[in-house]
Scaffold this motif. Structure first.
Motif, PDB file in Angstrom:
ATOM      1  N   ALA A 221     -73.599  -8.603  82.779  1.00 41.23           N
ATOM      2  CA  ALA A 221     -72.254  -8.843  83.314  1.00 41.23           C
ATOM      3  C   ALA A 221     -71.802  -7.696  84.204  1.00 41.23           C
ATOM      4  CB  ALA A 221     -71.265  -9.067  82.172  1.00 41.23           C
ATOM      5  N   GLY A 222     -71.912  -6.478  83.699  1.00 39.50           N
ATOM      6  CA  GLY A 222     -71.516  -5.323  84.497  1.00 39.50           C
ATOM      7  C   GLY A 222     -72.415  -5.119  85.703  1.00 39.50           C
ATOM      8  N   TRP A 223     -73.714  -5.336  85.518  1.00 35.57           N
ATOM      9  CA  TRP A 223     -74.649  -5.186  86.637  1.00 35.57           C
ATOM     10  C   TRP A 223     -74.350  -6.192  87.743  1.00 35.57           C
ATOM     11  CZ3 TRP A 223     -79.593  -5.257  83.062  1.00 35.57           C
ATOM     12  CH2 TRP A 223     -79.589  -4.114  82.274  1.00 35.57           C
ATOM     13  N   ALA A 224     -74.171  -7.457  87.354  1.00 38.52           N
ATOM     14  CA  ALA A 224     -73.949  -8.499  88.356  1.00 38.52           C
ATOM     15  C   ALA A 224     -72.634  -8.286  89.103  1.00 38.52           C
ATOM     16  CB  ALA A 224     -73.963  -9.874  87.688  1.00 38.52           C
ATOM     17  N   ALA A 225     -71.550  -8.004  88.373  1.00 43.61           N
ATOM     18  CA  ALA A 225     -70.250  -7.793  89.014  1.00 43.61           C
ATOM     19  C   ALA A 225     -70.284  -6.585  89.939  1.00 43.61           C
ATOM     20  CB  ALA A 225     -69.165  -7.632  87.951  1.00 43.61           C
ATOM     21  N   SER A 226     -70.917  -5.497  89.494  1.00 47.43           N
ATOM     22  CA  SER A 226     -71.001  -4.295  90.323  1.00 47.43           C
ATOM     23  C   SER A 226     -71.892  -4.530  91.534  1.00 47.43           C
ATOM     24  CB  SER A 226     -71.547  -3.125  89.497  1.00 47.43           C
ATOM     25  OG  SER A 226     -70.709  -2.840  88.398  1.00 47.43           O
ATOM     26  N   GLY A 227     -72.989  -5.282  91.358  1.00 43.39           N
ATOM     27  CA  GLY A 227     -73.885  -5.560  92.471  1.00 43.39           C
ATOM     28  C   GLY A 227     -73.247  -6.409  93.549  1.00 43.39           C
ATOM     29  N   VAL A 228     -72.575  -7.471  93.145  1.00 44.38           N
ATOM     30  CA  VAL A 228     -71.903  -8.339  94.125  1.00 44.38           C
ATOM     31  C   VAL A 228     -70.823  -7.559  94.870  1.00 44.38           C
ATOM     32  CG1 VAL A 228     -70.442 -10.377  94.399  1.00 44.38           C
ATOM     33  CG2 VAL A 228     -72.399 -10.462  92.856  1.00 44.38           C
ATOM     34  N   THR A 229     -70.040  -6.774  94.141  1.00 46.90           N
ATOM     35  CA  THR A 229     -68.988  -5.977  94.771  1.00 46.90           C
ATOM     36  C   THR A 229     -69.576  -4.950  95.733  1.00 46.90           C
ATOM     37  OG1 THR A 229     -67.622  -6.231  92.791  1.00 46.90           O
ATOM     38  CG2 THR A 229     -66.991  -4.500  94.335  1.00 46.90           C
ATOM     39  N   ALA A 230     -70.693  -4.338  95.364  1.00 44.04           N
ATOM     40  CA  ALA A 230     -71.328  -3.358  96.245  1.00 44.04           C
ATOM     41  C   ALA A 230     -71.773  -3.998  97.553  1.00 44.04           C
ATOM     42  CB  ALA A 230     -72.523  -2.713  95.527  1.00 44.04           C
ATOM     43  N   PHE A 231     -72.353  -5.178  97.477  1.00 49.28           N
ATOM     44  CA  PHE A 231     -72.756  -5.880  98.698  1.00 49.28           C
ATOM     45  C   PHE A 231     -71.549  -6.208  99.567  1.00 49.28           C
ATOM     46  CE2 PHE A 231     -76.845  -7.145  96.558  1.00 49.28           C
ATOM     47  CZ  PHE A 231     -77.680  -6.614  97.528  1.00 49.28           C
ATOM     48  N   LEU A 232     -70.479  -6.695  98.931  1.00 50.71           N
ATOM     49  CA  LEU A 232     -69.290  -7.109  99.687  1.00 50.71           C
ATOM     50  C   LEU A 232     -68.584  -5.927 100.344  1.00 50.71           C
ATOM     51  CD1 LEU A 232     -67.797  -9.742  97.200  1.00 50.71           C
ATOM     52  CD2 LEU A 232     -69.107 -10.174  99.282  1.00 50.71           C
ATOM     53  N   GLY A 234     -70.141  -3.263 101.479  1.00 48.18           N
ATOM     54  CA  GLY A 234     -71.033  -2.589 102.419  1.00 48.18           C
ATOM     55  C   GLY A 234     -71.966  -1.566 101.816  1.00 48.18           C
ATOM     56  N   HIS A 235     -71.989  -1.401 100.494  1.00 45.27           N
ATOM     57  CA  HIS A 235     -72.895  -0.457  99.839  1.00 45.27           C
ATOM     58  C   HIS A 235     -74.176  -1.202  99.460  1.00 45.27           C
ATOM     59  CE1 HIS A 235     -68.814   1.218  99.305  1.00 45.27           C
ATOM     60  NE2 HIS A 235     -69.411   2.398  99.443  1.00 45.27           N
ATOM     61  N   LEU A 236     -75.014  -1.427 100.445  1.00 48.62           N
ATOM     62  CA  LEU A 236     -76.193  -2.273 100.259  1.00 48.62           C
ATOM     63  C   LEU A 236     -77.178  -1.669  99.265  1.00 48.62           C
ATOM     64  CD1 LEU A 236     -76.870  -3.436 103.936  1.00 48.62           C
ATOM     65  CD2 LEU A 236     -75.461  -4.510 102.170  1.00 48.62           C
ATOM     66  N   LEU A 237     -77.371  -0.368  99.319  1.00 51.18           N
ATOM     67  CA  LEU A 237     -78.339   0.267  98.425  1.00 51.18           C
ATOM     68  C   LEU A 237     -77.927   0.084  96.965  1.00 51.18           C
ATOM     69  CD1 LEU A 237     -80.918   1.911  98.310  1.00 51.18           C
ATOM     70  CD2 LEU A 237     -79.530   4.000  98.402  1.00 51.18           C
ATOM     71  N   GLN A 238     -76.637   0.272  96.678  1.00 52.44           N
ATOM     72  CA  GLN A 238     -76.153   0.059  95.316  1.00 52.44           C
ATOM     73  C   GLN A 238     -76.305  -1.403  94.902  1.00 52.44           C
ATOM     74  OE1 GLN A 238     -72.236   1.580  94.526  1.00 52.44           O
ATOM     75  NE2 GLN A 238     -72.576   3.476  95.683  1.00 52.44           N
ATOM     76  N   GLY A 239     -75.987  -2.300  95.847  1.00 51.65           N
ATOM     77  CA  GLY A 239     -76.110  -3.725  95.545  1.00 51.65           C
ATOM     78  C   GLY A 239     -77.532  -4.106  95.188  1.00 51.65           C
ATOM     79  N   PHE A 240     -78.512  -3.656  95.981  1.00 51.65           N
ATOM     80  CA  PHE A 240     -79.900  -3.950  95.674  1.00 51.65           C
ATOM     81  C   PHE A 240     -80.311  -3.300  94.355  1.00 51.65           C
ATOM     82  CE2 PHE A 240     -80.357  -4.725 100.350  1.00 51.65           C
ATOM     83  CZ  PHE A 240     -80.844  -6.022 100.253  1.00 51.65           C
ATOM     84  N   GLY A 241     -79.738  -2.130  94.064  1.00 55.36           N
ATOM     85  CA  GLY A 241     -80.060  -1.465  92.805  1.00 55.36           C
ATOM     86  C   GLY A 241     -79.607  -2.258  91.593  1.00 55.36           C
ATOM     87  N   TRP A 242     -78.339  -2.721  91.607  1.00 56.00           N
ATOM     88  CA  TRP A 242     -77.828  -3.489  90.465  1.00 56.00           C
ATOM     89  C   TRP A 242     -78.533  -4.834  90.339  1.00 56.00           C
ATOM     90  CZ3 TRP A 242     -75.746  -0.552  87.190  1.00 56.00           C
ATOM     91  CH2 TRP A 242     -74.865   0.466  87.541  1.00 56.00           C
TER      92      TRP A 242
END
Length: 526
Positions: A221-232, A234-242
């Protein structure tokens, strides 16, 4: 050709042929495709015209997505403790499990089937563009949210199988799983309590919680929410990480099943057989199979208190009190009411419940006993009008909804010191919205022959509800704005209540001939 690719190709081909050979399904799917295309075009046009200063903060979206996936996680873990999640169907068990195909290949095929189920289950997210646009999210962002939710559902389904395989017949292990699950959420809950006691405002509390490491490191839950938010953002590296952590977890679980479980067939067979037997029992008229339990039931009353069409409601009432000592109030409904009350108190406005729960009700309205009566022959044999019978057969879910609403809005109203008339108006509009949902479901079922209150075709149901409620909603908004103040708000809610009652009754009247076809296939056991 590889057995894996052969199975996937034949499955897709058979699904397509099934749609093409049934004109009703073809029409419904065509409407879904047109609706998706319309959403894409409208979102592309509207995204350029939205004022950036009017957008809601992104942390609200992150919190909502986290709560949604957390709900899926809790449900999946409970299924794993009870009997595991289903990855296959009975035709797979009878034909595929006995075939000379590598078990690992079959397991990969099961993961693909899980992905297909997740896509259909999350289809409604594609139609949330208008709501997500309030956070500055375009259709591309909706697709990212769609992908994150699907990935989470796949991980949870595979994880449910692992939980079942390791806890089946082991009460101590089941207790450990529950303790670990609660411990994962304990840090963020404690963090929020500390922030609240320190005097943080609601928005500040949510923002600090979302940005805290306690939130981000909650599995799935935390990984998915943080990953989607990171992509939105502009933090692509964090998004791909989560997203990568989530993918690694799912792959690790699949590898674990392959290596650690010598014969995983038994682990997935229980849930598959259970789901199949429930479908077959319902198709044969045993509509109470889903509530069968081995626990002792104390019978406090016998007999059906009403006659004629009302006897259906009396029967449902007896069944509710035998299944649950509190009758219409169940543990899930009490928990949902508690969450709604906490949300309204947190925001400081009782009407905020009406902005979220009615649309959740769309997914829950098909769980009443009224639709299940259509699988049995008794409702067809009662010498009463079809209109009376379908009204009384849904009396149980309406009574349950009314009691839940009284509990929910009364408690929230007392805490927030809302006016008595506003509380009554909220109860009425939400209760009659459930009445409208049931009626629209019956009307669509009457003319299509399919229950569209679940699966990907839920979008047809969603669109139908929006279409019929729109005039009343517009009238309520206009009246509320013209009158103004609390009086305008109350009158607007009452206008919407009257409209829901009228349209719901019309839909029930249009669908009364649904009882003229007792051979209508509602559930097919596969």
């Amino acid at each position: 050709m590889s057995p894996f690719f052969y199975l996937v190709r034949k499955s897709l081909k058979n699904t397509l042929l099934d749609v093409l050979k049934h004109p009703g399904k073809l029409v419904l799917w065509s409407i879904v495709v047109v609706m998706i295309g319309t959403v894409i075009i409208v979102s592309a046009v509207a995204s350029d015209k939205r004022d950036p200063e009017s957008l809601n903060p992104m942390f609200w979206f992150t919190g909502i997505l986290f709560l949604f996936i957390s709900l899926l996680a809790v449900t999946s873990v409970l299924r794993g403790l009870q009997g595991g999640d289903t990855m296959f169907e009975m035709n797979d068990v009878n034909l595929l499990f006995t075939s000379p195909v590598n078990p690992r290949t079959i397991l990969l095929y099961g993961v693909v089937k899980v992905a297909k189920t997740a896509v259909f289950a999350c289809f409604f997210l594609l139609f949330q563009t208008a709501n997500l646009a309030n956070f500055g999210i375009d259709f591309g962002g909706v697709l990212l949210t769609f992908a994150g939710t699907i990935l989470s559902m796949m991980s949870l389904t595979v994880g449910s199988v692992v939980i079942y395989s390791k806890t089946n017949g082991q009460p101590k292990r089941k207790l450990v799983v529950k303790i670990v699950g609660a411990a994962l959420f304990a840090p963020i809950v404690i963090f929020m309590i500390v922030q609240y006691l320190s005097g943080a405002a609601p928005a500040q509390l949510i923002e600090s919680s979302v940005n805290s490491p306690f939130f981000k490191f909650i599995p799935i839950a935390g990984w998915a929410a943080s990953g989607v938010t990171a992509f939105l953002t502009g933090h692509l590296l964090q998004g791909f990480g989560w997203f990568g952590i989530n993918i690694l977890l799912m792959c690790g679980l699949v590898v674990y099943i392959m290596l650690a479980t010598a014969d995983y067939y038994e682990d997935v067979l229980v849930a598959t057989e259970t789901a199949f037997e429930k479908k077959r029992a319902i198709a044969e008229g045993n509509i109470n199979v889903t509530s069968n339990s081995k626990r002792a039931i104390k019978v406090t009353a016998t007999g059906i208190p009403f006659s004629g069409a009302a006897a259906i409601f009396g029967k449902h009432t007896r069944e509710s009190f035998r299944e649950n000592r509190f009758g219409f109030l169940t543990l899930p409904s009490v928990l949902l009411a508690a969450v709604a009350i906490a949300f309204a108190v947190f925001i400081g406005n009782i009407t905020m419940i009406l902005t979220i729960l009615p649309w959740m009700q769309i997914f829950l309205i098909g769980t009443g006993r009224g639709l299940k009566d259509l699988y049995s022959h008794y409702i067809y044999m009662i010498p009463e009008s079809s209109f009376k019978k379908i009204i009384w057969s849904n009396g149980e879910i309406m009574a349950r909804t009314l009691i839940e609403n009284i509990l929910m809005f009364s408690v929230a109203g007392l805490i927030l010191r809302s006016s008595f008339l506003l509380v009554c108006a909220c109860i009425l509009v939400y209760t009659m919205f459930s009445y409208l949902l049931i009626a629209v479901n019956y009307a669509i079922m009457r003319f299509t022959g399919a229950d569209v209150s679940s699966g990907a075709l839920l979008m047809i149901y969603y669109f139908g509800v929006m279409l019929v409620i729109a005039p009343g909603l517009v009238g309520a908004i206009v009246a509320g704005v013209m009158i103004g103040g609390d009086a305008g708000y109350i009158i607007g809610l009452l206008i919407l209540t009257v409209w829901e009652t009228i349209i719901g009754t019309v839909c029930f009247a249009l669908s009364k001939n649904i009882l003229h076809d007792c051979d209508m296939a509602m559930v097919k056991a596969k």
